[in-house]
Design a protein around this motif. Structure first.
Motif, PDB file in Angstrom:
ATOM      1  N   SER A  91       0.826  -1.208   0.000  1.00 37.63           N
ATOM      2  CA  SER A  91       0.000   0.000   0.000  1.00 37.63           C
ATOM      3  C   SER A  91       0.859   1.256   0.000  1.00 37.63           C
ATOM      4  CB  SER A  91      -0.938   0.011   1.211  1.00 37.63           C
ATOM      5  OG  SER A  91      -0.205   0.019   2.428  1.00 37.63           O
ATOM      6  N   LEU A  92       2.017   1.207   0.663  1.00 40.17           N
ATOM      7  CA  LEU A  92       2.924   2.346   0.680  1.00 40.17           C
ATOM      8  C   LEU A  92       3.616   2.547  -0.667  1.00 40.17           C
ATOM      9  CD1 LEU A  92       4.778   2.070   4.132  1.00 40.17           C
ATOM     10  CD2 LEU A  92       3.254   3.903   3.399  1.00 40.17           C
ATOM     11  N   THR A  93       3.948   1.443  -1.305  1.00 38.69           N
ATOM     12  CA  THR A  93       4.755   1.493  -2.520  1.00 38.69           C
ATOM     13  C   THR A  93       3.935   1.723  -3.779  1.00 38.69           C
ATOM     14  OG1 THR A  93       6.253  -0.072  -1.438  1.00 38.69           O
ATOM     15  CG2 THR A  93       6.572   0.271  -3.788  1.00 38.69           C
ATOM     16  N   GLU A  94       2.708   1.275  -3.786  1.00 38.90           N
ATOM     17  CA  GLU A  94       1.869   1.336  -4.995  1.00 38.90           C
ATOM     18  C   GLU A  94       1.816   2.720  -5.648  1.00 38.90           C
ATOM     19  OE1 GLU A  94      -2.694   0.246  -6.426  1.00 38.90           O
ATOM     20  OE2 GLU A  94      -2.138   0.155  -4.305  1.00 38.90           O
ATOM     21  N   PRO A  95       1.592   3.817  -4.890  1.00 39.03           N
ATOM     22  CA  PRO A  95       1.516   5.129  -5.555  1.00 39.03           C
ATOM     23  C   PRO A  95       2.816   5.523  -6.255  1.00 39.03           C
ATOM     24  CG  PRO A  95       0.626   5.238  -3.320  1.00 39.03           C
ATOM     25  CD  PRO A  95       1.314   3.923  -3.452  1.00 39.03           C
ATOM     26  N   TYR A  96       3.951   5.178  -5.652  1.00 39.36           N
ATOM     27  CA  TYR A  96       5.241   5.511  -6.255  1.00 39.36           C
ATOM     28  C   TYR A  96       5.472   4.686  -7.520  1.00 39.36           C
ATOM     29  CZ  TYR A  96       6.135   7.830  -1.802  1.00 39.36           C
ATOM     30  OH  TYR A  96       6.056   8.656  -0.701  1.00 39.36           O
ATOM     31  N   MET A  97       5.093   3.412  -7.470  1.00 34.79           N
ATOM     32  CA  MET A  97       5.252   2.562  -8.637  1.00 34.79           C
ATOM     33  C   MET A  97       4.358   3.036  -9.780  1.00 34.79           C
ATOM     34  SD  MET A  97       5.511  -1.206  -6.784  1.00 34.79           S
ATOM     35  CE  MET A  97       5.793  -2.098  -8.314  1.00 34.79           C
ATOM     36  N   THR A  98       3.139   3.426  -9.435  1.00 34.81           N
ATOM     37  CA  THR A  98       2.222   3.935 -10.453  1.00 34.81           C
ATOM     38  C   THR A  98       2.775   5.201 -11.091  1.00 34.81           C
ATOM     39  OG1 THR A  98       0.308   3.020  -9.286  1.00 34.81           O
ATOM     40  CG2 THR A  98      -0.121   4.775 -10.874  1.00 34.81           C
ATOM     41  N   SER A  99       3.310   6.090 -10.266  1.00 31.23           N
ATOM     42  CA  SER A  99       3.859   7.345 -10.770  1.00 31.23           C
ATOM     43  C   SER A  99       5.055   7.103 -11.690  1.00 31.23           C
ATOM     44  CB  SER A  99       4.279   8.242  -9.604  1.00 31.23           C
ATOM     45  OG  SER A  99       4.915   9.417 -10.061  1.00 31.23           O
ATOM     46  N   ILE A 100       5.967   6.235 -11.252  1.00 25.93           N
ATOM     47  CA  ILE A 100       7.144   5.945 -12.078  1.00 25.93           C
ATOM     48  C   ILE A 100       6.723   5.254 -13.376  1.00 25.93           C
ATOM     49  CG2 ILE A 100       9.307   4.643 -12.209  1.00 25.93           C
ATOM     50  CD1 ILE A 100       9.578   5.024  -9.178  1.00 25.93           C
ATOM     51  N   GLY A 101       5.729   4.374 -13.283  1.00 26.61           N
ATOM     52  CA  GLY A 101       5.227   3.698 -14.475  1.00 26.61           C
ATOM     53  C   GLY A 101       4.649   4.678 -15.479  1.00 26.61           C
ATOM     54  N   GLU A 102       3.935   5.691 -14.983  1.00 27.69           N
ATOM     55  CA  GLU A 102       3.364   6.695 -15.875  1.00 27.69           C
ATOM     56  C   GLU A 102       4.449   7.548 -16.529  1.00 27.69           C
ATOM     57  OE1 GLU A 102       0.732   8.759 -13.288  1.00 27.69           O
ATOM     58  OE2 GLU A 102      -0.909   7.296 -13.504  1.00 27.69           O
ATOM     59  N   GLN A 103       5.534   7.804 -15.771  1.00 29.67           N
ATOM     60  CA  GLN A 103       6.616   8.625 -16.310  1.00 29.67           C
ATOM     61  C   GLN A 103       7.476   7.880 -17.321  1.00 29.67           C
ATOM     62  OE1 GLN A 103       8.774  11.152 -13.305  1.00 29.67           O
ATOM     63  NE2 GLN A 103       7.411  10.099 -11.873  1.00 29.67           N
ATOM     64  N   THR A 104       7.682   6.592 -17.089  1.00 26.22           N
ATOM     65  CA  THR A 104       8.627   5.832 -17.912  1.00 26.22           C
ATOM     66  C   THR A 104       7.950   4.875 -18.884  1.00 26.22           C
ATOM     67  OG1 THR A 104       8.787   4.010 -16.305  1.00 26.22           O
ATOM     68  CG2 THR A 104      10.283   5.895 -16.009  1.00 26.22           C
ATOM     69  N   LYS A 105       6.714   4.492 -18.564  1.00 31.55           N
ATOM     70  CA  LYS A 105       5.957   3.501 -19.337  1.00 31.55           C
ATOM     71  C   LYS A 105       6.576   2.101 -19.271  1.00 31.55           C
ATOM     72  CE  LYS A 105       3.917   6.729 -22.690  1.00 31.55           C
ATOM     73  NZ  LYS A 105       4.315   7.945 -21.950  1.00 31.55           N
ATOM     74  N   GLU A 106       7.524   1.912 -18.342  1.00 26.81           N
ATOM     75  CA  GLU A 106       8.194   0.620 -18.202  1.00 26.81           C
ATOM     76  C   GLU A 106       7.606  -0.175 -17.034  1.00 26.81           C
ATOM     77  OE1 GLU A 106       9.975  -0.280 -20.506  1.00 26.81           O
ATOM     78  OE2 GLU A 106      11.133   1.382 -21.337  1.00 26.81           O
ATOM     79  N   ALA A 107       7.976  -1.461 -16.951  1.00 28.90           N
ATOM     80  CA  ALA A 107       7.461  -2.355 -15.915  1.00 28.90           C
ATOM     81  C   ALA A 107       8.201  -2.150 -14.595  1.00 28.90           C
ATOM     82  CB  ALA A 107       7.615  -3.804 -16.360  1.00 28.90           C
ATOM     83  N   LEU A 108       7.451  -2.238 -13.495  1.00 31.52           N
ATOM     84  CA  LEU A 108       8.043  -2.129 -12.166  1.00 31.52           C
ATOM     85  C   LEU A 108       7.624  -3.314 -11.315  1.00 31.52           C
ATOM     86  CD1 LEU A 108       7.151   1.205 -12.847  1.00 31.52           C
ATOM     87  CD2 LEU A 108       8.888   1.293 -11.059  1.00 31.52           C
ATOM     88  N   HIS A 109       8.531  -3.711 -10.410  1.00 34.53           N
ATOM     89  CA  HIS A 109       8.252  -4.838  -9.514  1.00 34.53           C
ATOM     90  C   HIS A 109       8.676  -4.502  -8.092  1.00 34.53           C
ATOM     91  CE1 HIS A 109       8.401  -6.881 -13.447  1.00 34.53           C
ATOM     92  NE2 HIS A 109       7.576  -7.754 -12.899  1.00 34.53           N
ATOM     93  N   LEU A 110       7.899  -4.986  -7.155  1.00 37.61           N
ATOM     94  CA  LEU A 110       8.250  -4.930  -5.734  1.00 37.61           C
ATOM     95  C   LEU A 110       8.503  -6.354  -5.301  1.00 37.61           C
ATOM     96  CD1 LEU A 110       8.449  -3.314  -3.050  1.00 37.61           C
ATOM     97  CD2 LEU A 110       5.995  -3.773  -2.734  1.00 37.61           C
TER      98      LEU A 110
END
Length: 262
Positions: A91-110
């Motif tokens: 829950s803490l990480t999801e907003p940051y991952m979403t933001s980075i995904g929108e900026q880069t359009k690349e895949a992210l993993h936790l």
């Protein structure tokens, strides 16, 4: 539809129910003897004794010497704490991952450590047509992933050698580490630079960068990674991605109580 619903019904396993009944009873009392427990869970003393001995062997129940009384250890608390930590972490990480995904359009993993591997507990898919085959709950080796490297980088060499003592390094590509010695050399660089890189070690044509997430005690508990095909790699993008990941993991770590910047 009714028949399908009936087919999906699962009969409870009596032995499992008895184990949880014992745990619930012990949770309600400071300690209990076998006679008391057998009355509460409505089972014979011999059955309760066998369950208690197994639970004691697994570390969930304790017994003082030959005393007939048993009580719960903190093992259940440790297990539940880890589960809650992962829920909070997502829950803490999801907003940051979403933001980075929108900026880069690349895949992210936790990812977090699971024995000698890593397990993905959350992901954001790339917005390009080319997508990774990873999934939440999927596993990969520690030695060939960027997340695995940041999870290991701050561990003592002796711990790392022990982790891989009975592990075969299976080369997924020509770049995969084939020994703990070569891995240790890279981990020193990972620790110094504050991020890890999978340079086509897990999958040809794919690079990953990961940064560590710290808990309040300064332990690395997870890694946040960004993956992209080598055909989209440039030195400028690489530096940008490292910055985005480190900025996000620093803020996440602070929210987890870590007061020192990684």
């Amino acid at each position: 539809m009714k028949n399908e619903d009936n087919a999906l019904q699962i009969e409870p396993v009596s032995s499992v129910m008895k184990v949880f009944a014992i745990l619930a009873a012990l949770a309600e009392h400071k300690s209990l003897g076998i006679t008391e427990l057998s009355q509460i869970v409505m089972s014979s003393k011999s059955t309760v004794y066998r369950f208690l001995q197994t639970m004691k062997m697994l570390g969930f129940v304790s017994q003082q010497g030959d005393d007939d009384r048993y009580w719960l250890t903190l093992k259940l608390f440790e297990v539940s704490s880890k589960a809650l930590e992962h829920v909070d972490l997502v829950s803490l990480t999801e907003p940051y991952m979403t933001s980075i995904g929108e900026q880069t359009k690349e895949a992210l993993h936790l990812g977090v450590r699971d024995g000698d591997g890593i397990i993905y507990i959350y992901k954001v898919d790339a917005q390009y047509n080319l997508r990774m085959q990873s999934r939440i709950g999927g596993r990969n080796p520690l030695y060939s992933t960027a997340i695995g490297k940041v999870l290991l980088a701050e561990r003592p060499d002796s711990d790392i050698r022990q982790t891989f003592e009975n592990i075969d390094f299976i080369p997924s590509t020509a770049n995969t580490h084939v020994s703990v010695d070569s891995l240790l050399v890279e981990l020193k660089a990972v620790k110094n630079q504050g991020y890890g890189v999978d340079n086509e070690e897990q999958e040809e044509g794919l690079r990953c960068i990961a940064a560590p997430i710290y808990d309040r005690l300064g332990n690395v508990i997870a890694g946040l990674s960004l993956s992209f095909p080598t055909l989209r790699h440039t030195p400028e993008k690489f530096e940008k991605y490292v910055g985005l990941l480190q900025d996000a993991t620093t803020k996440i770590s602070e929210k987890l109580g870590y007061t020192q910047k990684p």
